[in-house]
Design a protein around this motif. Sequence first.
Motif, PDB file in Angstrom:
ATOM      1  N   PHE A 157     -50.223  15.046  57.152  1.00  0.00           N
ATOM      2  CA  PHE A 157     -50.679  13.984  58.266  1.00  0.00           C
ATOM      3  C   PHE A 157     -52.226  14.432  58.558  1.00  0.00           C
ATOM      4  CE2 PHE A 157     -51.314  12.531  62.460  1.00  0.00           C
ATOM      5  CZ  PHE A 157     -51.165  11.446  62.227  1.00  0.00           C
ATOM      6  N   ASN A 158     -52.515  15.752  58.443  1.00  0.00           N
ATOM      7  CA  ASN A 158     -53.815  15.903  58.893  1.00  0.00           C
ATOM      8  C   ASN A 158     -54.901  15.295  57.494  1.00  0.00           C
ATOM      9  OD1 ASN A 158     -56.502  17.519  59.916  1.00  0.00           O
ATOM     10  ND2 ASN A 158     -56.371  18.471  57.715  1.00  0.00           N
ATOM     11  N   GLU A 159     -54.541  15.418  56.352  1.00  0.00           N
ATOM     12  CA  GLU A 159     -55.287  14.838  55.304  1.00  0.00           C
ATOM     13  C   GLU A 159     -55.392  13.492  55.542  1.00  0.00           C
ATOM     14  OE1 GLU A 159     -53.716  15.386  51.382  1.00  0.00           O
ATOM     15  OE2 GLU A 159     -53.543  17.680  51.796  1.00  0.00           O
ATOM     16  N   GLN A 160     -54.604  12.498  55.997  1.00  0.00           N
ATOM     17  CA  GLN A 160     -54.590  11.172  56.271  1.00  0.00           C
ATOM     18  C   GLN A 160     -55.365  10.768  57.529  1.00  0.00           C
ATOM     19  OE1 GLN A 160     -50.895   9.116  55.886  1.00  0.00           O
ATOM     20  NE2 GLN A 160     -49.876  10.620  54.971  1.00  0.00           N
ATOM     21  N   TYR A 161     -55.269  11.672  58.537  1.00  0.00           N
ATOM     22  CA  TYR A 161     -55.820  11.595  59.704  1.00  0.00           C
ATOM     23  C   TYR A 161     -57.287  11.907  59.669  1.00  0.00           C
ATOM     24  CZ  TYR A 161     -56.794  12.030  64.821  1.00  0.00           C
ATOM     25  OH  TYR A 161     -57.363  11.954  66.191  1.00  0.00           O
ATOM     26  N   LYS A 162     -57.736  12.859  58.872  1.00  0.00           N
ATOM     27  CA  LYS A 162     -59.127  13.263  58.583  1.00  0.00           C
ATOM     28  C   LYS A 162     -59.633  12.197  57.615  1.00  0.00           C
ATOM     29  CE  LYS A 162     -62.103  17.078  57.711  1.00  0.00           C
ATOM     30  NZ  LYS A 162     -62.301  18.333  57.552  1.00  0.00           N
ATOM     31  N   ASN A 163     -58.951  11.597  56.853  1.00  0.00           N
ATOM     32  CA  ASN A 163     -59.809  10.534  55.939  1.00  0.00           C
ATOM     33  C   ASN A 163     -59.840   9.193  56.914  1.00  0.00           C
ATOM     34  OD1 ASN A 163     -59.691  11.953  53.501  1.00  0.00           O
ATOM     35  ND2 ASN A 163     -57.770  11.327  52.772  1.00  0.00           N
ATOM     36  N   PHE A 164     -59.370   9.039  57.707  1.00  0.00           N
ATOM     37  CA  PHE A 164     -59.179   7.767  58.320  1.00  0.00           C
ATOM     38  C   PHE A 164     -60.206   8.014  59.850  1.00  0.00           C
ATOM     39  CE2 PHE A 164     -57.802   4.621  61.954  1.00  0.00           C
ATOM     40  CZ  PHE A 164     -57.814   3.462  60.871  1.00  0.00           C
ATOM     41  N   THR A 165     -60.271   9.166  60.304  1.00  0.00           N
ATOM     42  CA  THR A 165     -61.115   9.321  61.535  1.00  0.00           C
ATOM     43  C   THR A 165     -62.289  10.307  61.357  1.00  0.00           C
ATOM     44  OG1 THR A 165     -59.772  11.167  62.433  1.00  0.00           O
ATOM     45  CG2 THR A 165     -58.988   9.116  62.981  1.00  0.00           C
ATOM     46  N   GLY A 166     -62.255  11.020  60.316  1.00  0.00           N
ATOM     47  CA  GLY A 166     -63.411  12.133  60.118  1.00  0.00           C
ATOM     48  C   GLY A 166     -62.962  13.423  60.754  1.00  0.00           C
ATOM     49  N   LEU A 207     -55.260  18.701  65.412  1.00  0.00           N
ATOM     50  CA  LEU A 207     -55.253  19.755  65.764  1.00  0.00           C
ATOM     51  C   LEU A 207     -53.899  19.917  66.547  1.00  0.00           C
ATOM     52  CD1 LEU A 207     -58.759  20.445  67.130  1.00  0.00           C
ATOM     53  CD2 LEU A 207     -57.893  21.102  64.772  1.00  0.00           C
ATOM     54  N   SER A 208     -53.159  18.917  66.262  1.00  0.00           N
ATOM     55  CA  SER A 208     -51.749  19.158  67.056  1.00  0.00           C
ATOM     56  C   SER A 208     -50.433  19.268  65.929  1.00  0.00           C
ATOM     57  CB  SER A 208     -51.370  17.917  67.863  1.00  0.00           C
ATOM     58  OG  SER A 208     -52.476  17.604  68.702  1.00  0.00           O
ATOM     59  N   ASN A 209     -49.401  19.593  66.349  1.00  0.00           N
ATOM     60  CA  ASN A 209     -48.418  19.652  65.537  1.00  0.00           C
ATOM     61  C   ASN A 209     -47.750  18.269  65.247  1.00  0.00           C
ATOM     62  OD1 ASN A 209     -48.485  22.375  65.669  1.00  0.00           O
ATOM     63  ND2 ASN A 209     -46.881  22.541  67.241  1.00  0.00           N
ATOM     64  N   PHE A 210     -47.418  17.919  63.922  1.00  0.00           N
ATOM     65  CA  PHE A 210     -46.922  16.670  63.660  1.00  0.00           C
ATOM     66  C   PHE A 210     -45.397  16.653  63.844  1.00  0.00           C
ATOM     67  CE2 PHE A 210     -45.136  13.668  60.623  1.00  0.00           C
ATOM     68  CZ  PHE A 210     -45.782  12.405  60.796  1.00  0.00           C
ATOM     69  N   GLY A 211     -44.764  17.515  63.415  1.00  0.00           N
ATOM     70  CA  GLY A 211     -43.452  17.623  63.547  1.00  0.00           C
ATOM     71  C   GLY A 211     -42.577  16.485  63.020  1.00  0.00           C
ATOM     72  N   ASP A 212     -41.985  15.681  63.612  1.00  0.00           N
ATOM     73  CA  ASP A 212     -41.091  14.505  62.955  1.00  0.00           C
ATOM     74  C   ASP A 212     -42.039  13.358  63.350  1.00  0.00           C
ATOM     75  OD1 ASP A 212     -38.815  16.000  62.095  1.00  0.00           O
ATOM     76  OD2 ASP A 212     -38.139  15.706  64.097  1.00  0.00           O
TER      77      ASP A 212
END
Length: 328
Positions: free
Chosen positions: A13-22, A26-31
Amino acid sequence: RRLYDRWRRTLLFNEQYKNFTGRSYLSNFGDFPRKPPSHFMWRADYFGQEHWVTTKETHFDRLPPIEDLEPVLASGEARILKESQPRILQEYRVKDQKYMNMTLKVLSVAPRVFEIPNFLSETEVAHILQLAGNITLRESTTGDVGTDSSKRSSGIEKKTKTRTSFNSWVPREKSPIIDAIYRRAADLTRIDESLLRSRSKNEHPEIPTKNPICEALQLVHYGPTQEYTAHHDFGYSHIDDDKNGARFATLLFYLNSGMEGGETSFPRWVNGETFHELAVKPDAGKAVLFYSQLPDGNMDDFSQHAAKPIIDGEKWLINLWIWDPAYD
């Protein structure tokens, strides 16, 4: 295997989030991603933007007799003040003033930082410093501020050269004036004051705990050369923690002026004019509000801040940490 899968989902999820927001996630994705904050957040659309909010918790302009400043003993629903009721010790507040206006001025858009002049009166500052004279200050520590209660209760905190001040804690019930400051802070942040104290079972039944969603006021003293190097107020929850509770907002209340150094700095603020840090100069009675979370529920990496070294003089302040969704 289950914990590994949770980590893997967070990283993906971090990869997708960073690509979208830059930004990094820094939180847990979990489910699912961390939920957006449940509390109100003031907008910060441009530098110098101002917001106004009123409170019935007007300034104390003279100290009540010592016998009227005993600790607050009422609890739960007995603490509720209706809109039509006078405030506690109203006769010692500014005469004929039913409401007080508070102005929040945007100092930074990312992170969201606001200053509020004259949040505390001279009388209130004097009362807090008087309390400080009877409180033993200890060398400040740093520690884990995630929501893994087993780690918090085990006392994982340490003395460190990154934080060289002295501090102690002042509960809301310490005096009626401290209680009034909490109520005023609740109005400023537009959070129900009952969330900043222990509650009866009928108050906010949607919240699983009846504990306050904030920590006690932290009283801090910095002497010459003392500082707190750049840090975040939020912590990182354990990967198996679905609550993802974290510090949401920080309120700083300055208790003195005139020192050299001692600014509250934000080294990573986003602006188009300078690479220098944002430095907020302490001024007695002034408050500073900043958020450690983003509106989407992620932690705000740009909220990193520091207490600059004292060059000459000293600095006194108190701070209030408000959590979201709860502080267990």
